[in-house]
Each structure stands twice: as C-alpha cells, then as structure tokens.
Design an enzyme around this catalytic site. Structure first.
Site, mmCIF file in Angstrom:
data_model
loop_
_atom_site.group_PDB
_atom_site.id
_atom_site.type_symbol
_atom_site.label_atom_id
_atom_site.label_comp_id
_atom_site.label_asym_id
_atom_site.label_seq_id
_atom_site.Cartn_x
_atom_site.Cartn_y
_atom_site.Cartn_z
ATOM 1 N N GLU A 148 -2.902 61.720 20.441
ATOM 2 C CA GLU A 148 -2.082 60.491 20.228
ATOM 3 C C GLU A 148 -3.724 59.800 21.192
ATOM 4 O O GLU A 148 -3.704 58.172 20.872
ATOM 5 C CB GLU A 148 -0.865 60.573 20.899
ATOM 6 C CG GLU A 148 -0.367 59.293 19.702
ATOM 7 C CD GLU A 148 1.350 59.472 20.554
ATOM 8 O OE1 GLU A 148 2.078 60.409 21.212
ATOM 9 O OE2 GLU A 148 1.615 57.681 19.886
ATOM 10 N N ASP B 239 -1.436 55.114 10.258
ATOM 11 C CA ASP B 239 -2.078 55.802 10.537
ATOM 12 C C ASP B 239 -2.413 56.488 9.361
ATOM 13 O O ASP B 239 -3.216 57.414 9.392
ATOM 14 C CB ASP B 239 -0.810 57.154 11.115
ATOM 15 C CG ASP B 239 0.059 56.789 12.309
ATOM 16 O OD1 ASP B 239 0.266 55.296 12.853
ATOM 17 O OD2 ASP B 239 -0.143 56.954 13.646
ATOM 18 N N GLU C 146 10.391 61.641 16.750
ATOM 19 C CA GLU C 146 9.985 60.413 16.030
ATOM 20 C C GLU C 146 9.446 61.282 14.943
ATOM 21 O O GLU C 146 9.889 60.853 13.926
ATOM 22 C CB GLU C 146 9.049 60.449 16.670
ATOM 23 C CG GLU C 146 8.141 58.836 15.689
ATOM 24 C CD GLU C 146 7.350 57.777 17.330
ATOM 25 O OE1 GLU C 146 7.572 57.784 18.018
ATOM 26 O OE2 GLU C 146 6.116 57.148 16.430
HETATM 27 C C1 RAM Z 1 3.677 55.319 17.750
HETATM 28 C C2 RAM Z 1 2.862 56.469 17.485
HETATM 29 C C3 RAM Z 1 2.141 55.921 16.068
HETATM 30 C C4 RAM Z 1 2.297 54.741 16.017
HETATM 31 C C5 RAM Z 1 3.101 53.851 16.691
HETATM 32 C C6 RAM Z 1 2.448 52.355 16.517
HETATM 33 O O1 RAM Z 1 4.792 55.588 17.805
HETATM 34 O O2 RAM Z 1 1.691 56.287 17.719
HETATM 35 O O3 RAM Z 1 1.047 56.804 15.584
HETATM 36 O O4 RAM Z 1 1.450 53.914 14.507
HETATM 37 O O5 RAM Z 1 3.391 54.736 18.099
#
Ligand code: RAM
Length: 950
Positions: free
Chosen positions: A810, A523, A516
């Site tokens: 996360e 963020d 990713e």
């Molecule tokens: C995931 C990650 C990212 C967030 C999105 C919506 O890919 O947690 O940080 O902003 O989702």
C-alpha cells in the site's frame, strides 16, 4: 396459374442453385480451411450453465496454423438441438461480410430463462474458401427474472444473539450481533427415472450447498458481493449426477459473509439483516415431466452445528463436538431442528444470474519453512503473501482448541497483527477426541504469509506437512506472460500478479487482510488496464461495473467504494468517482467490445453532471484523496502535495474527453460535440488557473465555490488556496492532453528537472505513478523510466523487493527488514495500486500497444535498454496471443514477433540500423502492415548507457 408458374420457376432454380452449391462445396472441400477455435460468449464464457444474457455476444478465433490469416466473412447458427436440423434453427446470421471475430451480437428472439441453445460458427478467408463448422458449443441460461422463482427466502428463526466483541488490537470492546452459522435441509422423493437436474441457488450471506451428503461445487463465498438492496446474484449448478430416484436430501450451510457480517469496524452493523437461503432444485424426468423442490417453510434448520462462528474479518470457529454425522444425507432425522422462518422474494431486489466466475481455491501452496517453535506455538511460512484459507492436518488433543493466527510479515521473528486493525483473522478448531484432524475453514478468508499454530498435541514436532495454503480468488486464469534476465523485474511481475489474485475476490478490493477489503473505485481505475494484461478478468470487471451503476446516486455521484456503505464518510472523491468513465474506457481499449461503453454511457453522463454541479467555471472542487500516499509529502499527509482542485479538474477533463469519444463511437453526435467543446474549455481554464505564463504551478489562487454541502449558496464563496509543485501536477496534464502542443515540451522539461532533483526517484502516489511510464515513453524518455523502475532505494518497487515483498504494498515504505512495519494505522502489504506499472512491461519494454481497440491493429515499439536483455512476453487478445521477445548482445538485436490471425501489426524500430525482418525465410520490407505469422527480426542497436547512479 401465375402461382404455379412461379413455383415451377422457383423449384427449377432451387435444383440448379443446389447443384451449383454442391459443385462449389466439392471444390471447397479441397481448399477447406481449419475451423474457428476458442468459442466464447459474453465476456469470455465457455459453455456456460446459468448464463445471464438473453442476447449473447459471440467470439471466436481463427486457428493459428490455418491458411486463413484474415477473416472476410462469418456465419453463426444458433439452434435448439446439437444437430442443427432445420427445424431446430433459432437464428442463422447467414454469411456476413465482416472481419469481426469477437463480440458479435445475437439477433434472434431473446433467449429465456433455463433455455439451452447450441451454437457454431464458420468463417471465410481471403480466397473465399469456407472453413468447416466449429465444434458445437452451448449456452444455458439461468433464471433471469424474479418470477422464475417459486422458492422463499428461508433461515433459522432465531438469529440474533447479542454479544460483546472483546477489545482487540487496541480497539475498544463493542457490542456486536452474532449471527451463528446455520444448517438447513429438507428431504424429497423422486419417483421416476431422472433426465437432468438443475439447482438455482443464492443467499443473503454466504452459502455452501449439498445434495445427498455431497458438496455440489468447489465455489466459495458465493454469491459474492453486489449492492444487495438492489441485486443479488444467483448460481446455477448442473446436479444431474447428485440426485437419485428415491429418497434424497438437499442441504446448505449459511454464514454472515458481506451481507450479514460487519463491514469495516465491529460497530458497523446497522445495514445488517439476518442470513437467508434461496434454493430451487428443478428435476426433469425422462418422461418429460418436472418436479421442483424449493426452499419453503417445510425446511428445517439448526444453528447448533460445528461451525460456531464465521466472519470475513474475524475468522471461523469450529467445534467438532457439535458435529452432526450425515446431517446433509437423506437418512438424517432432523426432528429436533427448528422449522425455518420463510419470507417471500422482495420485488425490488433483483435476482440475476452471476455474471462472472465465483471464487474458488485455485492454487495450493506448500509450507516452505517452520520459522520457530516455542512453548507449543509454531510459526509456519508459506513463502508467499497469499489470500485464502489454511488447510491443516495436525495432531490434536481432545478438548484442546487449536488456534490459527495470520500475519503478512514477521517483525524480528515476532508475529505481527497490528496492521489487521480490528480484523481478528483467527480460526479455532476444537477436536472431539485425540488424534489427527484435518480442517479447512469454509466461510472466511485471510491475507497472510505466516501462520501461527498453537493448541496442537505437543507430543509431536511440527512438520511442514501440517499446513498448506488454499489460494482463493475469483476463478479466472492468471497469465504467466512476462520474463526477463532481471530477477527483480521478474519478481515484480510476480508480485503484481499475486496482488491481483489477492484482491480480486469477487470484487476488486484495496486490501485482503485488515478490517476494510473494500471496492475502492480509485484503486480500480488505476489498475484496471494492467490487470487485463495479467489475467482473464474482463467478466470480473464488467460484473463490478454493474454494481457501480447500481450504486450511482440520484444526483450522479459515484461512491468511493462499491458496493457502498455510507459509514466511513459519505460520498465520493475525484479520481475515485472517475472510475465511471475510465474503467469502461480502458476495458474497451483492451477488448474492443463496444458493449462495455454502451452499458456504461449513461453512468458516465450522470457522473459528469455531478462533477459539473460541483465545479465553478470548470474548476472542480469535488474533493479528493489526492495523489494518495505520495512519498515525502509535507507533514507526511496521506493525500500528497498536489492540490486537490488540480487533480479534480484534470480528472474532470479526462472524464469529459472519454465521454466525448464514447459518444462519437456510439453515434451520439450532439453529445459528442458538446463534450468536445467542454473538454476544450476545461483545458483552457485548467492551464490558466493552475499554471503561470512560464508553465510553473501557481503558488496561490482564488478558489470560488457556489455550493456547500450539496446546497447552492446565495453568494459564491471565495478563499485563497496555496499550491505546491509536484511531479504529479505535470504528469496529469501531460497524460490527459491538457497542454497545447507548444507547451508540452516545456512541461516535460519541468518534469524531467524534478526527476533529476529527486535523483530519478519517483515522488508519486496512487494517481501519479501509472502516469510516469505513459508520459515518459510518449515523450521519448524511456531511459528515465528505466532508471525509476530499476531503482533499488526508497521510494521504488525494488526497495520493497529488497525488503522481502512478495506482493505490492500500500505504501512505498510499508515495511523494512531492519525496522519492521511502518506503524501507520493503515498499512497493507497486499495492495494492487502501485502494481499498475506492470502494464509498461507489455506496452513499453515489449512495446505492444493497440492502435485499434482490441488489438485488431497494434504497434510494436520496444523500448530498448542496455540494462535489460532477453525479454519475452505475450498479450492475450481477442485474436489470440501477440508474442514478442528481444535480446541485444553487444549491439546485435535478435527479436521475434508473432502476429495472431485476423490482426495486423506495425513495427517501429527507429534505433535499429541494418534492419532485417524475415517471415518464412522471406525478407519483409513493409513494416507498417505485418500480416499474421511469425517474424524474425535482427539489426544493430546503438544504445546510450542509461544514466544511473546505482
Ligand atoms: C485506503 C486504501 C485505499 C484507498 C483509500 C483512499 O483505505 O489505501 O486503497 O483508495 O484509502
């Protein structure tokens, strides 16, 4: 006749004036104040080569030891030569009566590509004494326009080998185009003595340049990631010491990077085009003539070099059998190499000098432990979840491939890679003979703490010295500016800094390890302010904002991540797209540089048009990821329980409020009035739509939409929505000032009641969490914030530390020592969003808050608690570091404060009795306007024991 008289008068006057000036200067000699220091241009560049702005902004600081505490005037000179001779002066500001010492705009003739200018500044203080001139600094511009380039994009003629990416980590096998790394080179002759040489260079892909066999820079992963269809950044290097009179060679290696590699899943390659290099070496001879060596169809290339494969997510494959000794030196014969494919520069893709530092290896981490060695497989522990590459020095066997795998945390001693999803993160090295090899991958990066090494010569026992970790991020300073007597708090501060390092690799990313690594705008907006307290990242953010502007679509939409690829889903999300207003605004608050508002105001306006388009009577239904990853949400949904429309409307109001304030500052009066009215209207609607008379969140509401999938409906559509009450549903309006004063206390009470219900544990996700400390402090409940912050149990920051975290995660429950990883498909152990709390270390615990943008004036209102002691920290500002520390023994407060030059502080200590504030041995009574200098503060503090059950 008239003329002659006039000229005599002027001459007489000149003599008299000069004499006067001389006398005055003599006088001043005795009272000379030290010269300004820390001269910077733009967002913090020191003597830049390849600079991007044709009208630079200048900043400096008054020296801390100077007698000059406040500046009253300044003078800047810009010249074409370092002696500032009259004929070389390009711009002289003259004496300007102003206390500005930062972001002062150059007002001379716009500087041009390649131009090198020198600049200096001097200042006047309260007594009208003038300082010496500062040390002379320079600025050298890069190539500002596409037509500065004679070079052509070049690359190997056959670039697309198709191959199948085997199934990995549960992902199905997929077809994938492999772009083999390329080696490019040409020879050239310089037949006169050389004065200087500059290399202007960039790539579609990532590159590493060489001259005469030497790497010319330690930058990695250049040129970085911008919206390549609109703008590619170019690098400028001073290579005067690399070229010689006679035969030379210029060369580069080239790999996929973000341009040509997949982004996200292996199937996502539809955007991909082959790699290309663009280089222009400009040599100036001592006789003033010039020679340009540029990439063109005479260059040679091969894809049969030792780097066989390289990708951001998948790692690098190196085979020493393919090595080509001296391939980048002048003596090399490239007759078997292919002639490159060359194509002209496309006018619609702008080539612009890179406007922030390129990534580099900034820190080398030693291995702290070898966790296990079994059947020729050894697991090494770096002791820190880091981002970068390994450097190995290991015994190897000919033909036996050494394999490196990477993991963020072990699961009961097992090597865990599932959370990397389809990102292989494997580096392979095949040696050509027995013996010790040293290898560091060039064109990849990994997020990891543990490294598994296999394939080494098992006759040897793995040793700690086999491996070091090269930590890579955009090359800025990370400050060491907070400490306390609480180890876990210090650890949290460190974890936040490591999360920052790991996710500031050219763009702000959500995670550095899985498939990713995207520039999620949501963020970014929650962390931007905190990041400014922790590292020198203004240029980094300002550069990313340029990409955000470029990615704004025609209807004003700001994508969920930038640079954008419309594959995961298209479009935006509320609170994510609002980065368009919040990021510039927060940067302005920290720096005081109005330029960041000026540059982004149009983007803000267009984003608001988009939001308006997607709302009905001020209720926004843009859709959102919500209070992302809120703990204990219903059915475990990632979007949390706060209704998306409540979130979207609150952010709509916030963005309008920021636009109104920005318009006022920029002097756009009618815009400001319009946005102020709109803000009030949204506020009223928000209050009445989402809350009942008693300020409870309504359980149901009728939602109306007038557009679907971007199209206007003939008849607005209505549906019933149900809402839940959450901590965030009060935090948002309190933080964004959406309740009238009379109702704010009611809302705070409701929030506190909810926090009691959850035993003072947070129930907030990405959006709500940073609001906890703002709101609780603002309404006088820092004791509650301390309880939330110092909680040891889930969900809390210390819960992660108790479970071994060395970065922020996360999810609140990404990992536990007993159960290992949370098995969710999306689970990174290095995510900065929840690290936003570190802002409170400075704003809250130490209590340093700007009262004017840029901390020109600031207040210091520490939030004392019995639960902590011996806190100290600093906040770097345009005027220098604000430093504060406090400790309380029994009830005795001992505090220190340093107010930097050219700024002023207000000290607020409502809980302190018998207060004594001393400066240079003298008692100070006016605490509303503390002047620069060092203060010793003491008194008595009566603190109630904070309620806590831990
Ligand atoms: C995931 C990650 C990212 C967030 C999105 C919506 O890919 O947690 O940080 O902003 O989702």
């Amino acid at each position: 006749m008239k003329k002659i008289i006039l000229s005599i008068c002027v001459s007489l006057c000149l003599i008299a004036c000069t004499d006067n000036a001389l006398i005055k200067n003599k006088k001043n000699e005795n009272n000379k104040i030290s010269s300004p220091i820390k001269l910077k241009v733009g967002e913090g560049f020191v003597n830049p080569i390849g600079y991007y702005e044709s009208k630079p902004r200048f900043s400096w600081q008054l020296p801390p030891a100077s007698t000059q505490k406040q500046q009253t005037s300044y003078q800047i000179q810009v010249a074409s030569s370092a002696d500032f001779s009259k004929s070389s002066l390009i711009w002289d500001s003259g004496k300007v009566n102003s206390d500005d010492n930062a972001w002062v705009g150059y007002q001379g003739k716009a500087l041009e590509s390649r131009q090198r200018v020198y600049w200096r500044v001097r200042t006047w203080g309260q007594n009208q004494h003038v300082s010496n001139w500062s040390e002379t600094q320079f600025i050298e511009l890069g190539l500002l326009n596409n037509n500065d380039w004679q070079a052509k994009w070049v690359g190997h003629p056959d670039t697309n080998e198709r191959y199948t990416n085997p199934s990995f980590n549960g992902m199905p096998a997929v077809d994938h185009i492999l772009y083999r790394p390329q080696y490019l080179r040409t020879n050239f002759n310089l037949n006169k003595p050389i004065k200087k040489a500059r290399l202007y260079v960039t790539a579609k892909g990532v590159f590493k340049p060489y001259i005469n066999g030497s790497a010319i820079s330690e930058d990695v992963m250049t040129p970085g990631w911008t919206p390549y269809h609109k703008r590619i950044e170019t690098l400028t290097y001073d290579v005067s010491d690399y070229v010689t009179q006679g035969e030379n060679a210029i060369a580069a290696t080239l790999a996929e990077g973000w341009h040509t590699g997949r982004i996200f899943h292996p199937t996502q390659q539809e955007h991909v085009k082959p790699m290309r290099l663009l280089a222009q070496l400009e040599v100036t001879f001592k006789d003033g003539t010039q020679q340009v060596i540029a990439t063109n169809n005479q260059w040679k290339s091969t894809n049969q070099g030792p780097i066989r494969e390289a990708g951001n997510y998948d790692g690098e494959t190196y085979d020493a059998n393919f090595e080509m000794p001296n391939w980048n030196a002048a003596s090399f014969d490239a007759k078997n190499w292919a002639k490159v494919y060359a194509e002209p520069i496309d006018p619609e893709v702008k080539l612009k000098p890179k406007r922030h530092s390129a990534p580099r290896a900034t820190v080398t981490l030693p291995t702290v432990d070898i966790v296990s060695v079994k059947n020729g497989v050894a697991i090494f522990d770096m002791g820190q979840n880091m981002v970068g590459v390994p450097e190995i020095t290991v015994p190897a066997k000919q033909g036996q491939t050494i394999k490196l795998r990477f993991s963020e945390a072990l699961e009961q001693d097992k090597f865990y890679v599932k959370n990397l999803r389809s990102a292989k993160n494997i580096d392979l090295y095949t040696p050509k003979q027995d013996g010790e090899i040293t290898y560091r991958p060039t064109f990849t990066f990994h997020g990891y703490r543990f490294v598994e090494i296999s394939g080494y010569d098992t006759a040897f026992k793995p040793d700690l010295n086999w491996l070091t970790g090269k930590v890579i991020h955009s090359d800025f300073d990370v400050y060491d500016n907070f400490s306390s007597n609480h180890n876990k708090l210090n650890k949290l501060s460190s974890n936040v800094s490591w999360g920052l390092r790991g996710n500031f690799l050219d763009i702000p990313t959500d995670c550095p390890q899985r498939d990713e690594r995207l520039g999620w705008t949501g963020d970014a907006q929650v962390f931007v302010s905190t990041s400014m307290y922790k590292a020198d990242v203004y240029a980094f953010w300002a550069a990313w904002l340029e990409s955000v502007r470029e990615e704004q679509s025609i209807d004003g939409m700001i994508p969920k991540f930038v640079p954008f690829r419309p594959f995961l889903t298209d479009g935006t999300a509320a609170a994510w797209g609002d980065a368009a207003t919040i990021v510039p605004w927060e940067l302005y608050q920290y720096t005081g540089d109005i330029n960041v508002l000026r540059e982004n105001y149009n983007m803000m306006k267009r984003w608001l048009e988009y939001t308006e388009f997607h709302s009905f009577e001020h209720i926004s239904n843009i859709g959102t990821y919500g209070d992302w990853l809120q703990p204990y949400s219903e059915n475990g949904r990632a979007k949390g329980d706060t209704h998306p429309d409540l979130i979207a409307t609150a952010y709509y109001a916030r963005s309008v409020d920021i636009a109104a304030k920005t318009a006022r500052l920029l002097g756009y009066k009618s815009d400001a009035q319009q946005y102020e009215r709109l803000f009030n209207n949204i506020k009223i609607k928000f209050r009445d739509y989402f809350f009942d008379d008693n300020l409870n969140v309504v359980s149901t509401a009728i939602k109306t939409i007038k557009r679907e999938k971007g199209k206007r409906l003939k008849q607005p559509k209505q549906s019933k929505i149900t809402l839940k009450t959450t901590q965030t549903s009060y935090l948002l309006p309190l933080s964004f000032n959406l309740f009238n004063e009379s109702e704010q206390q009611v809302a705070v009470k409701k929030l506190l009641a909810m926090l009691e219900q959850s035993d003072r544990h947070l129930r907030t996700g990405f959006l709500g969490t940073p609001m906890l400390y703002q709101v609780l402090q603002r309404y006088g409940h820092s004791d509650v914030m301390y309880d939330i912050l110092l909680k040891e149990t889930y969900p809390s920051w210390f819960y992660s530390i108790n479970n071994g975290a060395t970065t922020t995660w996360e999810r609140w429950n990404s990992y536990s020592l007993t159960e290992g990883y949370n098995k969710a498909n999306m689970n990174s152990l290095n995510h900065y969003a929840y690290g936003a709390v570190a802002q409170w270390f400075y704003n809250g615990m130490l209590g340093i808050q700007p009262t004017q943008p840029g901390f020109k004036t600031f207040k210091v209102e520490p939030q004392f608690t019995q639960r902590l002691n011996d806190l100290s920290g600093s906040v770097p500002t345009i005027n220098g570091d604000i430093k504060a520390s406090w400790s309380i023994t029994n009830t005795q407060l001992t505090m220190r404060l340093f107010v930097p030059s050219n700024s002023q502080a207000e000290l607020l200590l409502p809980q302190v009795t018998e207060l004594k504030v001393m400066k240079n041995g003298k008692a100070i009574s006016d605490l509303t306007a503390l002047q620069p200098g060092e203060y010793q503060i003491s008194g008595q503090v009566q603190l109630k024991r904070d309620v806590t059950n831990e």
